[in-house]
Design an enzyme around this catalytic site. Structure first.
Site, short mmCIF file in Angstrom:
data_model
loop_
_atom_site.label_atom_id
_atom_site.label_comp_id
_atom_site.label_asym_id
_atom_site.label_seq_id
_atom_site.Cartn_x
_atom_site.Cartn_y
_atom_site.Cartn_z
N SER A 9 37.01 51.86 40.94
CA SER A 9 37.12 51.95 42.19
C SER A 9 38.27 50.75 42.46
O SER A 9 38.26 49.98 43.51
CB SER A 9 36.10 51.76 43.03
OG SER A 9 35.42 50.37 42.54
N ALA A 12 44.18 51.06 40.78
CA ALA A 12 44.50 52.23 40.35
C ALA A 12 43.91 53.51 40.68
O ALA A 12 44.52 54.75 41.13
CB ALA A 12 44.64 52.26 38.92
N LYS A 31 30.49 51.85 39.06
CA LYS A 31 29.04 51.58 38.46
C LYS A 31 28.64 50.38 39.38
O LYS A 31 27.64 49.86 38.97
CB LYS A 31 29.18 51.07 36.94
CG LYS A 31 30.34 50.14 36.89
CD LYS A 31 29.98 49.95 35.09
CE LYS A 31 30.87 48.66 34.75
NZ LYS A 31 30.97 48.43 33.06
N ASN A 38 38.26 44.08 39.11
CA ASN A 38 39.42 43.16 38.71
C ASN A 38 40.67 43.30 39.75
O ASN A 38 41.12 42.17 40.15
CB ASN A 38 40.06 43.33 37.35
CG ASN A 38 39.26 42.63 36.23
OD1 ASN A 38 38.31 42.13 36.61
ND2 ASN A 38 39.43 43.09 34.91
N GLY A 44 47.37 36.43 42.74
CA GLY A 44 48.67 36.10 42.95
C GLY A 44 49.74 37.10 43.86
O GLY A 44 50.03 36.67 44.64
N ARG A 260 52.30 33.01 29.84
CA ARG A 260 50.83 32.71 29.54
C ARG A 260 50.49 32.40 28.23
O ARG A 260 49.49 31.56 27.93
CB ARG A 260 50.00 33.79 30.30
CG ARG A 260 50.24 33.79 31.76
CD ARG A 260 49.52 34.94 32.27
NE ARG A 260 49.76 35.02 33.81
CZ ARG A 260 49.09 36.08 34.76
NH1 ARG A 260 48.57 37.25 34.36
NH2 ARG A 260 49.17 35.98 35.84
N SER A 357 50.56 43.59 36.61
CA SER A 357 49.43 44.18 36.40
C SER A 357 49.07 45.32 37.70
O SER A 357 48.93 46.67 37.49
CB SER A 357 48.07 43.62 36.15
OG SER A 357 48.05 42.60 37.21
#
Length: 506
Positions: A9, A12, A31, A38, A44, A260, A357
Site C-alpha cells: 500500500s 507504487a 499486511k 516506507n 525528503g 550516501r 526512489s
C-alpha cells in the site's frame, strides 16, 4: 471486468491503483494499515529537473554517477525526462508541494549538482500517500492487516494469491511489497519492510538480482525510535561532526552532500575508531519550521537541535536490487509484476541517487498500469495444463533464528563494510539453522527474512569488488570484470551473468 491484485500500500501501489481503478477490478492487500509503508515515511521528496537552471540531462548524469556505472542508461534517461510530467500529475491528483514566490521550493540533496527536490515540508511521502488514498480507497477493494502467504500458479501463469483467510483469483498480480530494511538492526524502514515479498516472487519463478546493493543512510537519529534525519537537512546547511565538533566530510569536494555510499563509509570508519557522530543544525535558525516533524522527533528524544548537535548513525535504508523486471514491471513469470522497491529495474545501479526512489516508484506504477490496461483488453491466456498449484513459503522447513539476532548479525557482518571472513561466517551461521528441524510454528515473514538475508550474504561474498553501496574491506577497488556482471538467483541456483538483458519467461 478483469481483476488485478496489488500487494502492498505504498506509493507504487496507490499510483497504479489510481490509474487502473476505472478499467479493472482492483484489490489491494496490505499486511498492515495502509499508511504503514516506507513511502509514508519518505521525508525528503522527489527529484525532478524543474528549475530553469536545471535540465533532465543533469539529473541523468547525477543518477549514473551515483550508480557507479551499472545503471540501465535507457531507463534512467526515460525516468529523468518524464520526472517533471509525473510531478505535475501528482499535483493534479491533489498533492500541494511547497512553493516559494509562486514556484517550487526546491531542496538540495547529496550527489545532486542542482537543487531539484520537490517536497511537502519533511513529510512528502506521508502527504502523497494520504492524498492518493483519498482518491483510491472509494474505487477499489482494500484488505488491511491481510498477510499474503503464497502465489497461485496454473501452469506457468500466476493466477492469484493465498492469504491466511483463503485464496483469491486474479488476472494479474502486482507485487508492491517494499524493501528489506528490517533485516538490519539499525534501519530507517517501516516495520513492514521485511523482504518476504521478494521471496514469494522468487518461489513462483521470478528472478532476484543485485541484492548485494544495500544502501545505508548516513543519518538516523539515535534514540528510542530510529527516525531518519532527512538528507535535505544537510542540503539546507546541516553538517556532520564528531564529539570534538570536527567536520567529518570537510575534505571531500561536495562536503556533506557527497553520495550516501561515501558518507556512510566515512561515518562507519569514524565509529570503528570509537567516535560519536552528530548532525549539527544549531546554526539553522529555521530548522523547526522547515523540518517540523524532525524537530518534534528530536524534542521527544530530549534533544533541542538549537542547543546541541543531534546524535546519528548510519542504518539500512534502501535496496537497489530485488525482483528483476522489464520496462513495464513484468517479471520472468507470466501475469506477475513488481513495482517500487521490491523490484530491480536497473535504474539505481549500485547506489541510488537521493530522492529517486519515489520517482522510480511513480514512473513504474504508471508504466505498469498503462501496460495492464492494454493487456486487459486481450483474450485471456489459455493454459493447456489445467492444474493449479499453490506456491507459498513453507514456514516450518527448518529452525529459524530469533529476529533480533538475525538483524544484529546482518548489521555487523553484511553491513556497510564486508569481508570474506565475515560473510563466510554468516553463511555458516545460516547453515547451522538449516540443519535443524523447526521446533514450533514460525511466521511467513520470518522465513522470508531468513531466505532473503541468505541471498544477500551469498551475493555480497560473490562480488569481489567495492562498488557503490557494496563495499568490501578486502577488495578496495572497482573491477572491470564485475562491472559487466550481475548476480542472479532463480530456481534454486545463483548465477553470475553478463550485465544487461532481461530474464525471459520460463
Amino acid at each position: 471486468m478483469k481483476t488485478v491484485i496489488i500487494i502492498g500500500s505504498g506509493i507504487a501501489s496507490l499510483v497504479a491503483a489510481h490509474k487502473l481503478a476505472d478499467q479493472l477490478n482492483v484489490i489491494i492487500f496490505t499486511k498492515s494499515a495502509y499508511i504503514e509503508s516506507n513511502s509514508a515515511s519518505a521525508q525528503g521528496g522527489i527529484a525532478a529537473a524543474l528549475d530553469k537552471e536545471d535540465h533532465p540531462i543533469y539529473h541523468f548524469q547525477d543518477t549514473l554517477h551515483a550508480g557507479k556505472g551499472v545503471n540501465d542508461e535507457w531507463l534512467v534517461k526515460s525516468i529523468t525526462e518524464k520526472a517533471s510530467y509525473l510531478i505535475h500529475e501528482l499535483e493534479e491528483m491533489g498533492v500541494s508541494f511547497d512553493k516559494q514566490d509562486g514556484y517550487y521550493a526546491l531542496g538540495r540533496e547529496g550527489a545532486h549538482q542542482k537543487s531539484r527536490i520537490v517536497h511537502v515540508k519533511d513529510q512528502t511521502g506521508k502527504t502523497i500517500v494520504e492524498t492518493l488514498w483519498e482518491r483510491v480507497a472509494p474505487r477499489v477493494t482494500v484488505y488491511e492487516h491481510a498477510e499474503v502467504t503464497g502465489l497461485i500458479k496454473k501452469g506457468s501463469v500466476v493466477t492469484g494469491i493465498c492469504t491466511l483467510e483463503g485464496e483469491w483469483q486474479a488476472d494479474f498480480v502486482v507485487m508492491a511489497t517494499g524493501g528489506v530494511g528490517q533485516l538490519f538492526e539499525v534501519n530507517s524502514n517501516s516495520p513492514t519492510a521485511t523482504g518476504e515479498g521478494m521471496f514469494l516472487a522468487y518461489q513462483a519463478g521470478a528472478v532476484l538480482k543485485d541484492l548485494e546493493y544495500i544502501q545505508f543512510h548516513p543519518t538516523i537519529l539515535k534514540g528510542k525510535h530510529s527516525i531518519l534525519m532527512s538528507e535535505a537537512v544537510r542540503g539546507e546547511g546541516g553538517y556532520l561532526v564528531n564529539g570534538k565538533q570536527e567536520r567529518l566530510l570537510g575534505r571531500y569536494p561536495q562536503g556533506d552532500l557527497e553520495g550516501r555510499d561515501l558518507v556512510s563509509a566515512v561515518l562507519h570508519e569514524a565509529m570503528l575508531q570509537g567516535e560519536a557522530i552528530y548532525l549539527d543544525v544549531r546554526h539553522l535558525d529555521y530548522f523547526s519550521t522547515r523540518f517540523p516533524f524532525l524537530y518534534q522527533a528530536c524534542i521527544r528524544e530530549g534533544i533541542d537541535p538549537a542547543m546541541k548537535p543531534i546524535p546519528v548513525a548510519p542504518g539500512a535504508h534502501f535496496i537497489c536490487g530485488g525482483v528483476e523486471v522489464d520496462q513495464v514491471g513484468r517479471t520472468a513469470v507470466e501475469q506477475l509484476y513488481a513495482i517500487g522497491e521490491v523490484a530491480c529495474s536497473g535504474a539505481h545501479g549500485a547506489n541510488r541517487l537521493a530522492s529517486n526512489s519515489l520517482l522510480e516508484a511513480i514512473y513504474f506504477a504508471t508504466a505498469c498500469a498503462d501496460h495492464l490496461v492494454s493487456e486487459s483488453k486481450k483474450a485471456p491466456i489459455v493454459q493447456l495444463d489445467d492444474t493449479s498449484s499453490l506456491v507459498r513459503i513453507d514456514p516450518q522447513e527448518h529452525l529459524l533464528p530469533k529476529r533480533e539476532e538475525l538483524q544484529q548479525r546482518m548489521m555487523h557482518q553484511v553491513g556497510i563494510k564486508r569481508s570474506q571472513q565475515e560473510l563466510h561466517e554468516m553463511l555458516e551461521w545460516f547453515d547451522v539453522y538449516r540443519r535443524q528441524p523447526a521446533s514450533c510454528k514460525q511466521s511467513t515473514e520470518d522465513k522470508g527474512m531468513f531466505e532473503v538475508a541468505t541471498f544477500i550474504t551469498r551475493a555480497a561474498l560473490t562480488r569481489e569488488e567495492t562498488r557503490g553501496t557494496h563495499q568490501r574491506s578486502d577488495f578496495f577497488a572497482t573491477s572491470s570484470f564485475w562491472k559487466e556482471r550481475t548476480i542472479r538467483f532463480c530456481s534454486g541456483k545463483m548465477s553470475v551473468v553478463n550485465q544487461g538483458g532481461f530474464c525471459e519467461h520460463h
